[in-house]
Design a protein around this motif. Structure first.
Motif, PDB file in Angstrom:
ATOM      1  N   ILE A 202       0.868  -1.179   0.000  1.00 30.33           N
ATOM      2  CA  ILE A 202       0.000   0.000   0.000  1.00 30.33           C
ATOM      3  C   ILE A 202       0.902   1.225   0.000  1.00 30.33           C
ATOM      4  O   ILE A 202       1.611   1.488   0.973  1.00 30.33           O
ATOM      5  CB  ILE A 202      -0.916   0.021   1.237  1.00 30.33           C
ATOM      6  N   LEU A 203       0.895   1.952  -1.110  1.00 32.81           N
ATOM      7  CA  LEU A 203       1.723   3.143  -1.230  1.00 32.81           C
ATOM      8  C   LEU A 203       0.877   4.372  -0.931  1.00 32.81           C
ATOM      9  O   LEU A 203      -0.132   4.637  -1.596  1.00 32.81           O
ATOM     10  CB  LEU A 203       2.322   3.256  -2.626  1.00 32.81           C
ATOM     11  N   HIS A 204       1.290   5.147   0.079  1.00 33.35           N
ATOM     12  CA  HIS A 204       0.645   6.405   0.429  1.00 33.35           C
ATOM     13  C   HIS A 204       1.413   7.523  -0.280  1.00 33.35           C
ATOM     14  O   HIS A 204       2.610   7.724  -0.006  1.00 33.35           O
ATOM     15  CB  HIS A 204       0.664   6.604   1.943  1.00 33.35           C
ATOM     16  N   HIS A 205       0.747   8.252  -1.152  1.00 34.74           N
ATOM     17  CA  HIS A 205       1.449   9.189  -2.044  1.00 34.74           C
ATOM     18  C   HIS A 205       0.452  10.217  -2.561  1.00 34.74           C
ATOM     19  O   HIS A 205      -0.720  10.200  -2.195  1.00 34.74           O
ATOM     20  CB  HIS A 205       2.069   8.420  -3.215  1.00 34.74           C
TER      21      HIS A 205
ATOM     22  N   ALA B  21       1.999  -5.461  -8.188  1.00 36.91           N
ATOM     23  CA  ALA B  21       0.643  -5.018  -7.897  1.00 36.91           C
ATOM     24  C   ALA B  21       0.678  -4.220  -6.595  1.00 36.91           C
ATOM     25  O   ALA B  21       1.340  -4.623  -5.635  1.00 36.91           O
ATOM     26  CB  ALA B  21      -0.279  -6.224  -7.759  1.00 36.91           C
ATOM     27  N   TRP B  22      -0.032  -3.079  -6.576  1.00 42.62           N
ATOM     28  CA  TRP B  22      -0.001  -2.245  -5.379  1.00 42.62           C
ATOM     29  C   TRP B  22      -1.287  -1.449  -5.243  1.00 42.62           C
ATOM     30  O   TRP B  22      -1.994  -1.215  -6.211  1.00 42.62           O
ATOM     31  CB  TRP B  22       1.210  -1.313  -5.399  1.00 42.62           C
ATOM     32  N   LYS B  23      -1.554  -1.071  -3.998  1.00 39.52           N
ATOM     33  CA  LYS B  23      -2.716  -0.254  -3.692  1.00 39.52           C
ATOM     34  C   LYS B  23      -2.261   1.203  -3.541  1.00 39.52           C
ATOM     35  O   LYS B  23      -1.222   1.475  -2.954  1.00 39.52           O
ATOM     36  CB  LYS B  23      -3.388  -0.728  -2.406  1.00 39.52           C
ATOM     37  N   SER B  24      -3.078   2.107  -4.051  1.00 40.02           N
ATOM     38  CA  SER B  24      -2.762   3.529  -4.078  1.00 40.02           C
ATOM     39  C   SER B  24      -3.660   4.285  -3.116  1.00 40.02           C
ATOM     40  O   SER B  24      -4.878   4.312  -3.284  1.00 40.02           O
ATOM     41  CB  SER B  24      -2.942   4.082  -5.499  1.00 40.02           C
ATOM     42  N   VAL B  25      -3.048   4.893  -2.081  1.00 43.92           N
ATOM     43  CA  VAL B  25      -3.770   5.749  -1.138  1.00 43.92           C
ATOM     44  C   VAL B  25      -3.254   7.180  -1.326  1.00 43.92           C
ATOM     45  O   VAL B  25      -2.046   7.430  -1.173  1.00 43.92           O
ATOM     46  CB  VAL B  25      -3.557   5.301   0.317  1.00 43.92           C
TER      47      VAL B  25
END
Length: 308
Positions: free
Chosen positions: A5-8, A28-32
């Protein structure tokens, strides 16, 4: 829980460094999406005070600073590697130079008034003022525009010379050096295109940037901040590797209450219990009312630890 989970936020240069590496490794990654400036109450619930962007969340483990995030991604998926065996030392040295001295020259050039006017052309004036004041409060080490241009052009010439015989900075394949050099140049080209004429004297740099861009940004899926907080709240931090050795350079015992902060720029501290101090990183255990038990990880290089 191994979900990345990348916080950006979209226009963050250091965030784009990590997004490009996600593409290189086809992760694969989650975007916050997080705010570009304070206040950041949801961010602080996870980091305990660290406010730079981006940071990486895996369950209830929070990894601060892109230098450490790159190491975590390399461990998560070793191939293709960011650190080729024959270039391990050199690639890290170039990356550290790019993330520090070259980055500040480039961003000082980008943030001259004409660049800011384009960057915030479609935004409310108060938003632009809030952003500028926020960065001043963080200790943004801006050069004057003429000196920034001189330094940036010099850096671009050096980068161009590295590309005379290779498609990437240090050889036939991209490595950590490429991604560290790439992201402030990407910002010039994308966010302040009115200033992109600085690349005119080094067309090979633009060709190299196009090569990096074709790697993509991995497989991204949007995630709400509240869902990320829920992931942390319903997960326990990962157990620390038993083989990691306690390296005591401060005379501070494990279990001590400490504060860790960046050496410069964004020096807000994170306070917690020191549970690891290895050759390369620190780990703090924290308890937050919203997310419960959290481990926050920092690289040693570029950070200061003090006992409380």
């Amino acid at each position: 829980m191994s979900e990345l989970i990348l916080h950006h936020y979209p226009m963050s240069p250091f965030s784009h460094k990590i997004r490009a590496i996600m593409g290189f490794k086809q992760l694969a990654w989650k975007s916050v999406i997080v705010p570009g400036f304070m206040p950041k109450p949801d961010v602080e619930a996870l980091t305990g005070g660290y406010r730079r962007t981006p940071y990486l969340q895996i369950g209830a483990d929070i990894y601060c600073d892109t230098a450490l995030i790159c190491d975590v991604l390399e461990h998560h998926q070793p191939m293709p590697t960011l650190y080729p065996e024959h270039l391990k030392g050199l690639s890290r040295v170039v990356a550290q130079w790019a993330d520090d001295r070259m980055f500040w020259a480039a961003m000082s050039y980008n943030f001259q008034p004409s660049g800011l006017n384009v960057l915030f052309a479609n935004a409310d004036r108060s938003l632009a003022e809030a952003f500028v004041n926020d960065r001043k409060g963080m200790g943004f080490p801006l050069m004057h525009a003429p000196e920034a241009a001189v330094n940036y052009r010099s850096d671009l010439r050096r980068i161009a010379s590295m590309l005379d015989e290779n498609p990437f900075l240090l050889g036939d394949q991209p490595c950590i050096a490429d991604f560290a050099v790439y992201h402030p140049l990407w910002f010039t080209r994308i966010a302040t295109p009115n200033l992109a004429s600085i690349f005119d004297a080094t067309p090979q740099v633009l060709t190299w940037m196009d090569r990096i861009s074709t790697l993509g940004l991995g497989r991204m899926e949007k995630m709400a901040m509240q869902d990320a907080l829920s992931v942390a709240a319903h997960t326990e931090p990962a157990a620390l590797p038993e083989h990691e050795v306690f390296l005591d350079d401060h005379g501070i015992e494990l279990g001590s209450k400490v504060a860790i902060a960046a050496e410069s720029f964004g020096v807000e501290p994170t306070v917690g219990k020191l549970i690891a101090a290895t050759r390369t990183r620190y780990t703090l255990a924290r308890v937050d009312a919203r997310v419960g038990n959290i481990h926050v990880h920092f690289p040693r290089v570029g950070y200061v630890m003090k006992a409380l």
